[in-house]
Design a protein around this motif. Structure first.
Motif, PDB file in Angstrom:
ATOM      1  N   GLN A  53       0.834  -1.212   0.000  1.00  8.77           N
ATOM      2  CA  GLN A  53       0.000   0.000   0.000  1.00  8.77           C
ATOM      3  C   GLN A  53       0.866   1.257   0.000  1.00  8.77           C
ATOM      4  O   GLN A  53       0.544   2.241  -0.667  1.00  8.77           O
ATOM      5  CB  GLN A  53      -0.941  -0.006   1.200  1.00  8.77           C
ATOM      6  N   GLY A  57       0.935   3.912  -2.970  1.00  2.00           N
ATOM      7  CA  GLY A  57       0.647   5.309  -2.651  1.00  2.00           C
ATOM      8  C   GLY A  57       1.747   6.233  -3.101  1.00  2.00           C
ATOM      9  O   GLY A  57       1.499   7.319  -3.641  1.00  2.00           O
ATOM     10  N   TRP A  91      -2.710   5.530  -1.822  1.00  3.04           N
ATOM     11  CA  TRP A  91      -3.001   6.153  -3.117  1.00  3.04           C
ATOM     12  C   TRP A  91      -4.293   6.963  -3.110  1.00  3.04           C
ATOM     13  O   TRP A  91      -4.367   8.011  -3.741  1.00  3.04           O
ATOM     14  CB  TRP A  91      -3.003   5.121  -4.234  1.00  3.04           C
ATOM     15  N   ARG A  92      -5.326   6.503  -2.434  1.00  3.34           N
ATOM     16  CA  ARG A  92      -6.588   7.255  -2.419  1.00  3.34           C
ATOM     17  C   ARG A  92      -6.390   8.636  -1.785  1.00  3.34           C
ATOM     18  O   ARG A  92      -6.875   9.642  -2.298  1.00  3.34           O
ATOM     19  CB  ARG A  92      -7.661   6.485  -1.662  1.00  3.34           C
ATOM     20  N   PHE A  93      -5.688   8.653  -0.684  1.00  2.00           N
ATOM     21  CA  PHE A  93      -5.424   9.916   0.002  1.00  2.00           C
ATOM     22  C   PHE A  93      -4.629  10.851  -0.904  1.00  2.00           C
ATOM     23  O   PHE A  93      -4.873  12.052  -0.936  1.00  2.00           O
ATOM     24  CB  PHE A  93      -4.674   9.665   1.318  1.00  2.00           C
ATOM     25  N   SER A  94      -3.681  10.294  -1.666  1.00  3.77           N
ATOM     26  CA  SER A  94      -2.890  11.106  -2.599  1.00  3.77           C
ATOM     27  C   SER A  94      -3.774  11.767  -3.642  1.00  3.77           C
ATOM     28  O   SER A  94      -3.615  12.953  -3.944  1.00  3.77           O
ATOM     29  CB  SER A  94      -1.859  10.248  -3.338  1.00  3.77           C
ATOM     30  N   LEU A  95      -4.682  11.007  -4.208  1.00  3.41           N
ATOM     31  CA  LEU A  95      -5.568  11.555  -5.242  1.00  3.41           C
ATOM     32  C   LEU A  95      -6.449  12.670  -4.695  1.00  3.41           C
ATOM     33  O   LEU A  95      -6.584  13.735  -5.306  1.00  3.41           O
ATOM     34  CB  LEU A  95      -6.433  10.446  -5.848  1.00  3.41           C
ATOM     35  N   VAL A  96      -7.043  12.424  -3.546  1.00  2.87           N
ATOM     36  CA  VAL A  96      -7.924  13.431  -2.944  1.00  2.87           C
ATOM     37  C   VAL A  96      -7.114  14.664  -2.544  1.00  2.87           C
ATOM     38  O   VAL A  96      -7.544  15.802  -2.757  1.00  2.87           O
ATOM     39  CB  VAL A  96      -8.685  12.841  -1.732  1.00  2.87           C
ATOM     40  N   THR A 183     -12.211  14.169   6.143  1.00  3.15           N
ATOM     41  CA  THR A 183     -12.352  12.764   6.551  1.00  3.15           C
ATOM     42  C   THR A 183     -12.722  12.648   8.032  1.00  3.15           C
ATOM     43  O   THR A 183     -13.436  11.725   8.420  1.00  3.15           O
ATOM     44  CB  THR A 183     -11.086  11.951   6.240  1.00  3.15           C
ATOM     45  N   HIS A 188     -16.087  11.635   2.511  1.00  6.01           N
ATOM     46  CA  HIS A 188     -15.139  10.874   1.701  1.00  6.01           C
ATOM     47  C   HIS A 188     -15.509  11.044   0.238  1.00  6.01           C
ATOM     48  O   HIS A 188     -16.664  10.861  -0.129  1.00  6.01           O
ATOM     49  CB  HIS A 188     -15.146   9.386   2.067  1.00  6.01           C
ATOM     50  N   PHE A 190     -13.967   9.248  -2.319  1.00  5.30           N
ATOM     51  CA  PHE A 190     -14.034   7.849  -2.770  1.00  5.30           C
ATOM     52  C   PHE A 190     -13.219   6.976  -1.853  1.00  5.30           C
ATOM     53  O   PHE A 190     -12.483   7.392  -1.037  1.00  5.30           O
ATOM     54  CB  PHE A 190     -13.600   7.672  -4.227  1.00  5.30           C
TER      55      PHE A 190
END
Length: 190
Positions: A53, A57, A91-96, A183, A188, A190
């Motif tokens: 992960q 990320g 990775w999700r946190f990076s995108l957001v 958050t 959220h 996504f």
């Protein structure tokens, strides 16, 4: 809720934002240390899955800003900072964070242009640059004579678009804080 990774993240973006604001550069010592801490933290807390992960990320964070970096829109430190954020948070946190950072960066540019009184002139130059690109496209499609006539009539020579520098590490720090706040409130994307 304050967790260890959130605290590490806030320290990373605070120091990075400070250096970017003061020095107009985010040192490698900060970004590489952030990447290493992110990887180690995720290995300790998640084992092999945590490592995977963290690496995913990191690569997502690096990939998000790679194209703007190549096009001259931001510095390498900004790209590496997003890699460090991704290695720590995934990775999700990076995108957001990239989305929120773009919003913060846009507000920073708008405030700068309003403060300096350059908003009208900058918008005019941006529109002329877009029109120039449209003319170039139409010229390639074979509308040479028509385009030449329009350009001679409406476009002034010497209109150039001057690049505006903002310390994007500050925008990334602001975007990161907004993501953490969102958050914590159960919001959220996504």
């Amino acid at each position: 809720m304050v967790t260890a990774n959130n605290l590490l993240l806030l320290m990373l973006v605070a120091v990075s934002g400070f250096f970017d604001l003061k020095e107009r550069k985010i040192p490698n010592k900060i970004t590489f240390t952030g990447i290493l801490i992110g990887i180690l933290f995720n290995i300790i807390t998640g084992g092999w899955i945590g490592l995977l992960q963290s690496l995913l990320g990191m690569f997502a964070g690096l990939a998000i800003f790679f194209l703007p970096f190549v096009m001259g829109g931001m510095g390498a430190g900004d790209v590496k900072l997003m890699g460090a954020i991704g290695s720590l948070m995934g990775w999700r946190f990076s995108l957001v964070t990239a989305l929120y950072s773009a919003l913060v960066g846009g507000v920073m540019v708008l405030v700068y242009l309003l403060y300096t009184g350059k908003l009208k002139d900058t918008l005019k130059k941006m529109i002329l640059a877009l029109i120039g690109q449209l003319f170039h496209l139409l010229n390639q499609m074979g509308y040479n004579k028509t385009i030449d006539q329009i350009q001679q009539r409406y476009v002034k020579d010497g209109q150039t678009y001057k690049k505006i520098y903002i310390p994007y590490g500050v925008a990334i720090a602001g975007g990161t804080v907004l993501v953490l706040l969102a958050t914590s409130q159960g919001i959220h994307i996504f």
